[in-house]
Design a protein around this motif. Structure first.
Motif, short mmCIF file in Angstrom:
data_model
loop_
_atom_site.label_atom_id
_atom_site.label_comp_id
_atom_site.label_asym_id
_atom_site.label_seq_id
_atom_site.Cartn_x
_atom_site.Cartn_y
_atom_site.Cartn_z
N ILE A 39 22.87 -31.01 15.37
CA ILE A 39 23.10 -30.41 14.05
C ILE A 39 21.77 -30.21 13.32
CG2 ILE A 39 24.24 -30.76 11.81
CD1 ILE A 39 26.36 -32.43 13.38
N PHE A 40 20.87 -31.17 13.51
CA PHE A 40 19.54 -31.06 12.89
C PHE A 40 18.81 -29.82 13.44
CE2 PHE A 40 15.00 -32.05 13.67
CZ PHE A 40 14.55 -31.96 12.36
N MET A 41 18.84 -29.65 14.76
CA MET A 41 18.18 -28.50 15.37
C MET A 41 18.81 -27.19 14.89
SD MET A 41 15.71 -29.68 17.09
CE MET A 41 15.15 -28.35 18.13
N MET A 42 20.13 -27.25 14.74
CA MET A 42 20.86 -26.08 14.27
C MET A 42 20.40 -25.69 12.86
SD MET A 42 24.95 -25.90 14.51
CE MET A 42 25.12 -26.32 16.21
N SER A 43 20.18 -26.71 12.04
CA SER A 43 19.75 -26.44 10.66
C SER A 43 18.33 -25.88 10.63
CB SER A 43 19.85 -27.70 9.82
OG SER A 43 18.84 -28.62 10.21
N ARG A 44 17.50 -26.34 11.58
CA ARG A 44 16.11 -25.87 11.62
C ARG A 44 16.03 -24.42 12.07
NH1 ARG A 44 11.92 -29.64 11.85
NH2 ARG A 44 10.61 -27.78 11.78
N TYR A 45 16.91 -24.06 12.98
CA TYR A 45 16.88 -22.70 13.51
C TYR A 45 18.18 -21.97 13.18
CZ TYR A 45 13.02 -24.82 16.01
OH TYR A 45 11.86 -25.49 16.30
N ALA A 46 18.63 -22.15 11.94
CA ALA A 46 19.95 -21.63 11.52
C ALA A 46 20.02 -20.12 11.69
CB ALA A 46 20.21 -22.00 10.07
N ASP A 47 18.88 -19.46 11.54
CA ASP A 47 18.88 -17.98 11.61
C ASP A 47 19.27 -17.47 13.00
OD1 ASP A 47 18.17 -18.06 9.06
OD2 ASP A 47 16.01 -17.68 9.41
N SER A 48 18.83 -18.21 14.01
CA SER A 48 19.11 -17.73 15.37
C SER A 48 20.53 -18.07 15.81
CB SER A 48 18.10 -18.30 16.36
OG SER A 48 18.15 -19.70 16.31
N TYR A 49 21.18 -18.98 15.08
CA TYR A 49 22.57 -19.32 15.40
C TYR A 49 23.48 -18.39 14.61
CZ TYR A 49 21.23 -23.67 17.63
OH TYR A 49 20.69 -24.60 18.46
N SER A 50 24.47 -17.90 15.23
CA SER A 50 25.41 -17.05 14.52
C SER A 50 26.82 -17.47 14.87
CB SER A 50 25.20 -15.59 14.90
OG SER A 50 26.27 -14.83 14.38
N ALA A 51 27.62 -17.67 13.86
CA ALA A 51 29.01 -18.04 14.08
C ALA A 51 29.91 -16.81 14.02
CB ALA A 51 29.43 -19.06 13.05
N GLY A 52 29.32 -15.66 14.16
CA GLY A 52 30.12 -14.44 14.13
C GLY A 52 30.15 -13.86 12.72
N ALA A 53 30.29 -12.59 12.62
CA ALA A 53 30.35 -11.85 11.35
C ALA A 53 29.18 -12.21 10.44
CB ALA A 53 31.67 -12.16 10.63
N GLY A 54 28.05 -12.51 11.07
CA GLY A 54 26.82 -12.77 10.33
C GLY A 54 26.79 -14.08 9.58
N LEU A 55 27.77 -14.96 9.87
CA LEU A 55 27.81 -16.24 9.16
C LEU A 55 26.98 -17.29 9.89
CD1 LEU A 55 31.64 -16.42 8.36
CD2 LEU A 55 29.79 -15.99 6.74
N GLY A 56 26.18 -18.05 9.15
CA GLY A 56 25.42 -19.14 9.75
C GLY A 56 26.29 -20.38 9.81
N PRO A 57 25.89 -21.38 10.61
CA PRO A 57 26.72 -22.59 10.73
C PRO A 57 26.89 -23.35 9.43
CG PRO A 57 24.65 -22.78 11.97
CD PRO A 57 24.73 -21.38 11.49
N GLY A 58 25.94 -23.20 8.51
CA GLY A 58 26.03 -23.92 7.23
C GLY A 58 27.15 -23.43 6.35
N SER A 59 27.62 -22.22 6.61
CA SER A 59 28.68 -21.67 5.75
C SER A 59 30.07 -21.92 6.32
CB SER A 59 28.45 -20.17 5.55
OG SER A 59 28.49 -19.55 6.83
N LEU A 60 30.15 -22.58 7.47
CA LEU A 60 31.45 -22.81 8.12
C LEU A 60 32.16 -24.02 7.51
CD1 LEU A 60 30.41 -22.39 11.88
CD2 LEU A 60 31.49 -20.69 10.40
N SER A 61 33.51 -23.96 7.52
CA SER A 61 34.28 -25.12 7.07
C SER A 61 34.21 -26.20 8.14
CB SER A 61 35.74 -24.73 6.83
OG SER A 61 36.35 -24.43 8.08
N ALA A 62 34.70 -27.39 7.80
CA ALA A 62 34.63 -28.52 8.75
C ALA A 62 35.32 -28.18 10.07
CB ALA A 62 35.25 -29.76 8.12
N SER A 63 36.49 -27.56 9.97
CA SER A 63 37.24 -27.26 11.22
C SER A 63 36.54 -26.15 12.01
CB SER A 63 38.69 -26.89 10.90
OG SER A 63 38.80 -25.56 10.53
N GLU A 64 36.00 -25.15 11.31
CA GLU A 64 35.27 -24.06 12.00
C GLU A 64 34.00 -24.61 12.67
OE1 GLU A 64 36.48 -20.24 9.19
OE2 GLU A 64 34.82 -21.57 8.61
#
Lengths: 260, 308
Positions: free
Chosen positions: A33-58
């Motif tokens: 999760i730490f790595m994900m936060s550091r490179y949040a831009d390269s991670y995409s949860a679809g529809a341009g959403l970053g992991p930080g904007s996802l709900s707990a279940s998502e």
């Protein structure tokens, strides 16, 4: 049955690998999760959403869908280790001639694997909550009921995977063979092959069929809250099918096995 | 009449095309110590595993305690097993191992029973130590304690003295003889014949998966006793001479030309002189003794030369 379960539970509690495995899993989950936060831009949860904007279940589903599925790898390793530690110690020879002991020992192990899966889920939920709190500011919690439902379904699916691994561990002729098969299953090589084959033979309809393979179902995000609960029903059926199928296969195998 | 508690009828075992045990008939009686002798790979462990219910026979039938195991597999639970190596979790203590098995038996007041058994096998002082710190002999003794935990009717032991030092062997022998005195039936497999002969009341010789011979302790000792073998043409005429002239009472007529005399005090020259004087033609006379090893080797077709 209860006596064998009690015996296996005592061994489970005294297992040195268990707390270590959970601690390592928790730490790696947090690190992920730490790595994900550091490179949040390269991670995409679809529809341009970053992991930080996802709900707990998502977020939970998002983590599960990241290959390889670490949770499946941990389940596979622990199941093979736990089953083979009894086998290589030869302790089964002391009790296996008792009434119904062969079947009871499989059922008891299946129940303890449920407990292990539950502990793994507790570690994952705790790591996700802590990681999102520490590394993602203002991460939305989302609907808790939906989160609970997702956890329940994923727990069932992972437990079914553990029971499938139990059968593999029982049937495998060596610890190494059991581990290799476990890793191949956890990495979903079977699922990818099935998906490719189904797509080749059936075209677009193939995707639906391949989703009945347990590991495909686990790594495929669930869209809960859909009309009629259809998306909830299918994973539940897959989980129960695999649980019953491999639970029964393990019990029958143990019942007929020559314990050398 | 002794009570037969284990009855094997034409029992056999094969793994795919490899036959490990050819059809075997065997009866074991309550209170006896049955010694199973055989070389490595003779099928001893396989037979013991069949008795313990660890493996299934491919042919024949088995009756335990006068009931068929086909109808009731749980009859095997009346056996205490120590087959091949003791089944132990080495990272746990001896007491913990016992406690795990007590769980499986559903024992309630377990502590006194566990302590009693550990004391009996001489592990009371080291019961809280991890098994990985135990010597081989201690592991064997813990294995026996585990096998006794369920208060079995039959104790099945496979090579329990393998790798033990002389003191360890004596300890195990005393323990087993003591247990046998309490009425426990013991089946024990070993290839250390000398030791087995000090415990067993009956012996079965297993060779290449076949039961070659079953012999009682008395018969075995008689076979291995020192004796004088006389080759002659008229043994019927020789017997009254030996009885009258030398007072010999213990002898055995093996065939029409061979007489065996079991009398420690009889001398070769005395016998020879008495027979010649009585008009019996003697072709040969010699003192013979067969060791346990020779006896075993002869029956397993591995050669063996009789000592003169």
């Amino acid at each position: 049955m209860l006596n064998i379960l009690r015996m296996d539970f005592r061994r489970f509690r005294k297992n040195n690998m268990l707390p270590l495995l959970l601690a390592v899993f928790f730490a790696f989950q947090l690190f992920g999760i730490f790595m994900m936060s550091r490179y949040a831009d390269s991670y995409s949860a679809g529809a341009g959403l970053g992991p930080g904007s996802l709900s707990a279940s998502e977020f939970f589903q998002y983590m599960l869908a990241q290959p390889p599925s670490w949770m499946l790898l941990y389940v596979a390793v622990f199941t093979v280790h736990y089953t083979w530690s009894e086998r290589s110690a030869g302790f089964y020879k002391n009790y296996i001639s008792m009434r119904h002991a062969r079947v009871s020992s499989v059922l008891a192990k299946a129940l303890l694997l449920a407990l292990f899966t539950l502990l793994l889920f507790v570690a994952a939920v705790a790591a996700n909550a802590l990681g999102r709190l520490l590394f993602f500011e203002n991460a939305p919690t989302g609907e808790l009921g939906q989160y609970a439902l997702l956890l329940l379904l994923q727990f069932l699916l992972h437990w079914a995977f553990a029971v499938m691994m139990l059968f593999v561990a029982l049937a495998a002729r060596s610890l190494i063979a059991g581990l290799i098969i476990g890793l191949l299953l956890a990495l979903n090589l079977v699922g990818y092959s099935l998906s490719a084959l189904a797509a080749l033979l059936l075209g677009e309809d193939g995707a639906g069929i391949a989703s009945w393979w347990l590991v495909n179902r686990i790594v495929h995000p669930l869209e809960l809250g859909q009309a009629g609960g259809a998306d909830m029903l299918e994973p539940a059926i897959v989980a129960l099918l695999f649980l019953l199928l491999f639970g029964a296969a393990g019990a029958v195998f143990r019942q007929r096995e020559d314990l050398r | 009449m002794q009570e037969c508690i284990i009855e094997l009828n034409q029992i056999s075992k094969a793994y795919r095309s490899r036959t490990v045990l050819h059809p075997i008939d065997l009866q074991l009686y309550r209170g006896e110590i049955f010694g199973l002798i055989g070389r490595n790979g003779a099928g001893k462990s396989t037979l013991l595993k069949l008795l313990g219910g660890l493996i299934y026979p491919t042919g024949g039938s088995m009756r335990l305690f006068e009931r068929s195991t086909c109808e009731q597999r749980s009859l095997h639970e009346r056996m205490g097993l120590l087959v091949e190596n003791p089944g132990l979790y080495t990272q746990l203590s001896g007491f913990d191992n016992m406690e795990l098995l007590a769980d499986a038996y559903g024992m309630k007041a377990r502590k006194p029973r566990i302590e009693e058994l550990l004391d009996r096998v001489g592990l009371a002082d080291s019961s809280r130590r991890k098994v990985k710190e135990y010597s081989l002999g201690m592991k064997q003794r813990l294995g026996i304690a585990l096998a006794l935990l369920g208060s079995p009717d039959v104790l099945v032991l496979d090579e329990p003295i393998n790798g033990l030092d002389p003191q360890g062997i004596v300890d195990i022998r005393h323990l087993l003889l003591e247990l046998n005195k309490t009425g426990l039936t013991i089946v024990i497999a070993s290839h250390i014949l000398e030791e087995l002969s000090k415990m067993a009341t009956r012996f079965g010789i297993l060779h290449e998966g076949r039961m070659v011979e079953i012999v009682s302790r008395d018969e075995l000792l008689q076979q291995c006793e020192q004796r004088i073998e006389i080759r002659l043409t008229e043994p019927e005429a020789a017997i009254p001479i030996l009885e009258a002239e030398l007072g010999i009472r213990r002898y055995k007529l093996l065939d029409s030309q061979l007489l065996q005399v079991y009398d420690e005090h009889a001398e070769l020259y005395q016998i020879h002189a008495a027979l010649v004087k009585g008009g019996v033609t003697v072709h040969g006379i010699a003192r013979q003794q067969v060791s346990l090893e020779q006896y075993f080797l002869e029956r397993t077709g591995s050669g063996g030369v009789r000592n003169a």
